[in-house]
Design an enzyme around this catalytic site. Structure first.
Site, PDB file in Angstrom:
ATOM      1  N   HIS A  45      -5.737  17.568  -0.458  1.00  0.00           N
ATOM      2  CA  HIS A  45      -4.311  17.283  -0.304  1.00  0.00           C
ATOM      3  C   HIS A  45      -3.415  18.525  -0.431  1.00  0.00           C
ATOM      4  CE1 HIS A  45      -4.819  16.414  -4.601  1.00  0.00           C
ATOM      5  NE2 HIS A  45      -5.485  15.332  -4.323  1.00  0.00           N
TER       6      HIS A  45
ATOM      7  N   HIS B  41     -11.988   8.688 -14.897  1.00  0.00           N
ATOM      8  CA  HIS B  41     -10.800   8.914 -14.067  1.00  0.00           C
ATOM      9  C   HIS B  41     -10.946   8.103 -12.787  1.00  0.00           C
ATOM     10  CE1 HIS B  41      -7.464  10.778 -12.189  1.00  0.00           C
ATOM     11  NE2 HIS B  41      -8.023  11.881 -11.733  1.00  0.00           N
TER      12      HIS B  41
ATOM     13  N   GLU C 221      -9.213   8.387  -9.917  1.00  0.00           N
ATOM     14  CA  GLU C 221      -8.920   8.989  -8.609  1.00  0.00           C
ATOM     15  C   GLU C 221     -10.183   8.920  -7.743  1.00  0.00           C
ATOM     16  OE1 GLU C 221      -6.953  12.832  -8.682  1.00  0.00           O
ATOM     17  OE2 GLU C 221      -6.337  12.602  -6.591  1.00  0.00           O
TER      18      GLU C 221
ATOM     19  N   ASP D  59     -11.876  10.638  -5.770  1.00  0.00           N
ATOM     20  CA  ASP D  59     -12.959  11.635  -5.715  1.00  0.00           C
ATOM     21  C   ASP D  59     -13.982  11.380  -6.825  1.00  0.00           C
ATOM     22  OD1 ASP D  59     -10.783  12.377  -7.341  1.00  0.00           O
ATOM     23  OD2 ASP D  59     -11.230  14.513  -7.233  1.00  0.00           O
TER      24      ASP D  59
ATOM     25  N   HIS E 233      -5.781  14.330 -15.464  1.00  0.00           N
ATOM     26  CA  HIS E 233      -4.811  14.631 -14.462  1.00  0.00           C
ATOM     27  C   HIS E 233      -3.877  13.450 -14.109  1.00  0.00           C
ATOM     28  CE1 HIS E 233      -4.872  15.011  -9.746  1.00  0.00           C
ATOM     29  NE2 HIS E 233      -3.837  15.646 -10.177  1.00  0.00           N
TER      30      HIS E 233
ATOM     31  N   ASP F  92     -11.435  16.065 -14.803  1.00  0.00           N
ATOM     32  CA  ASP F  92     -10.760  17.111 -14.024  1.00  0.00           C
ATOM     33  C   ASP F  92     -10.498  18.389 -14.823  1.00  0.00           C
ATOM     34  OD1 ASP F  92     -10.560  15.943 -11.515  1.00  0.00           O
ATOM     35  OD2 ASP F  92      -8.644  14.978 -11.943  1.00  0.00           O
TER      36      ASP F  92
ATOM     37  N   TYR G  25      -7.635  26.381  -9.469  1.00  0.00           N
ATOM     38  CA  TYR G  25      -7.638  24.937  -9.734  1.00  0.00           C
ATOM     39  C   TYR G  25      -6.520  24.593 -10.717  1.00  0.00           C
ATOM     40  CZ  TYR G  25      -9.631  20.420 -11.164  1.00  0.00           C
ATOM     41  OH  TYR G  25      -9.831  19.095 -11.451  1.00  0.00           O
TER      42      TYR G  25
ATOM     43  N   HIS H 283     -15.585  18.805 -11.460  1.00  0.00           N
ATOM     44  CA  HIS H 283     -15.617  19.653 -10.257  1.00  0.00           C
ATOM     45  C   HIS H 283     -16.185  21.019 -10.612  1.00  0.00           C
ATOM     46  CE1 HIS H 283     -13.061  16.923  -7.940  1.00  0.00           C
ATOM     47  NE2 HIS H 283     -12.197  16.907  -8.940  1.00  0.00           N
TER      48      HIS H 283
HETATM   49 FE1  FEO Z   1      -7.737  13.762 -10.378  1.00  0.00          FE
HETATM   50 FE2  FEO Z   1     -10.720  15.194  -9.344  1.00  0.00          FE
HETATM   51  O1  FEO Z   1      -9.360  13.897  -9.443  1.00  0.00           O
END
Ligand code: FEO
Length: 396
Positions: A24, A78, A80, A82, A147, A166, A194, A227
């Site tokens: 994004h 989380h 989200e 991903d 996040h 995250d 990041y 990540h």
């Molecule tokens: Fe807030 Fe890696 O997602």
């Protein structure tokens, strides 16, 4: 990469998104990973899942270690997508598993997966709640806004292992799993990018997290984020960098950030660069035409002095600068000393617009913007040098 053991009985089973180039708006030129971890004890727990397109990768890695049907707990740190995209498929394969999440995670998962979530067995956990897996314990710590409001950290005290989702991540796809395998400089570089692009607006929440870790005497020698690579060598260094970035500390260096139409603003930027270099202050001159805003924001975060220039186009800043200013309004870098410059033909509104934007960020602007009509003269560039020297006199 196969499933890999990060601690005895604890396996990385995530997905590697080698070809991701845009998260994004964040230019992920090195791809990313969505990390999931499998803890095999008397009970078996899966910590997080992956983006939907890598579901089969996740399942195949889990199968290398255990039959997914044996999983007792799926932890959603989380919601989200991903990290939760593969959740519906995983919950289908784990019929007796309990889905563990924070109170906001509970609401969020029902909103994201309304059809499936009504069939899942939820356990909502609060700060300090624990689940025993046998030899190991899972401890939960909600970390709202690091996040999203639902974000949660899972800690395994017996293994000194922190799984903060995250937080402490990097968008970095690699055949290596650990920071010391890939090289610490690339991890530092990607962790900074990041932080600047994802975590920076939530710096207050990061400070709360770091304080809680200290207060609760949480000891850890490994950070397994959601990540990038797992941190085992530079744990203290990364925590210290998070403290630095979340308190908006930066280095005593100058970023000259600009775009140009007919090279007049560029001439001003070059003049500023020479003036800064003459003062022996580290300096980087970055054109918005050649550098992506997600790389620029990393440099903004790490520099104390930001000098920003744009010519005026149709009573506005150049589109590249408008995009950069808008991005900064969202990410809110703080504690900067700024200076605005630019060339113009008649209206000359751009420097004023930039100045307003920087004031909204709370930056210190010791001098008014400097605008030069059409083509810079030697005299006007001398004046510019004087302005820059004045601002930086305190920096030496
Ligand atoms: Fe807030 Fe890696 O997602």
């Amino acid at each position: 990469m196969q499933a890999r053991e990060i601690k005895p009985g604890i396996y990385w089973v995530g997905g590697i998104d080698w070809n991701l180039r845009n998260f994004h708006g964040y230019s992920t030129d090195k791809g990313s990973t969505y990390n999931a971890y499998l803890i095999v004890d008397e009970k078996i727990a899966l910590i997080d899942t992956v983006k939907a397109n890598l579901t089969q990768e996740l399942i195949s890695r889990i199968r290398k270690v255990v039959d997914p049907a044996r999983i007792d707990y799926v932890i959603s740190n989380h919601i989200e997508m991903d990290h939760s995209g593969a959740l519906p498929a995983i919950m289908e394969l784990t019929p007796h598993a309990t889905l563990v999440t924070s109170p906001n995670g509970d609401k969020g998962l029902h909103a994201h997966y309304p059809k499936e979530a009504c069939r899942w067995k939820f356990k909502v956990v609060q700060q300090g709640d624990t689940i025993s897996l046998g030899k190991r314990t899972l401890q939960f710590l909600p970390i709202p806004m690091v996040h999203w409001p639902d974000s949660m950290l899972t800690y395994v005290p017996e293994e000194k292992l922190l799984m903060p989702n995250d937080a402490f991540g990097q968008h970095l796809a690699s055949e290596f799993l650990f920071d010391d395998e890939i090289g610490c400089s690339i991890v530092r570089e990607q962790a900074a990018k990041y932080y600047a692009n994802i975590v920076l607006p939530y710096s207050k929440s990061v400070q709360t997290l770091l304080t809680q870790i200290q207060k609760m005497k949480i000891e850890f020698d490994m950070i397994a984020p959601s990540h990038g690579v797992v941190i085992r060598k530079n744990v203290k260094e990364l925590v210290s960098l998070y403290n630095k970035w979340s308190t908006h500390q930066s280095d005593n260096k100058v970023l000259i950030l600009y775009d140009t139409m007919w090279n007049s603003t560029e001439k001003m930027a070059e003049t500023i660069q020479l003036a800064v270099e003459e003062m022996n202050i580290p300096c980087c001159r970055t054109s918005l035409t050649t550098t992506h805003i997600s790389d620029v924001i990393t440099r903004v975060m790490e520099s104390r002095y930001i000098f920003i220039g744009s010519p005026t186009l149709n009573n506005q800043v150049l589109p590249t600068m408008a995009s950069m200013l808008s991005y900064m309004q969202g990410l809110r870098p703080r504690n900067k000393i700024g200076f605005v410059f630019g060339s113009y033909g008649w209206g000359g509104q751009a420097p004023k617009l930039i100045e307003e934007s920087l004031r909204a960020l709370g930056w210190e602007l010791p001098l008014p913007p400097m605008a030069i009509k059409y083509i810079p003269t030697e005299e006007s560039l001398d004046e510019l040098r004087t302005q820059v020297t004045k601002i930086l006199t305190g920096a030496k």
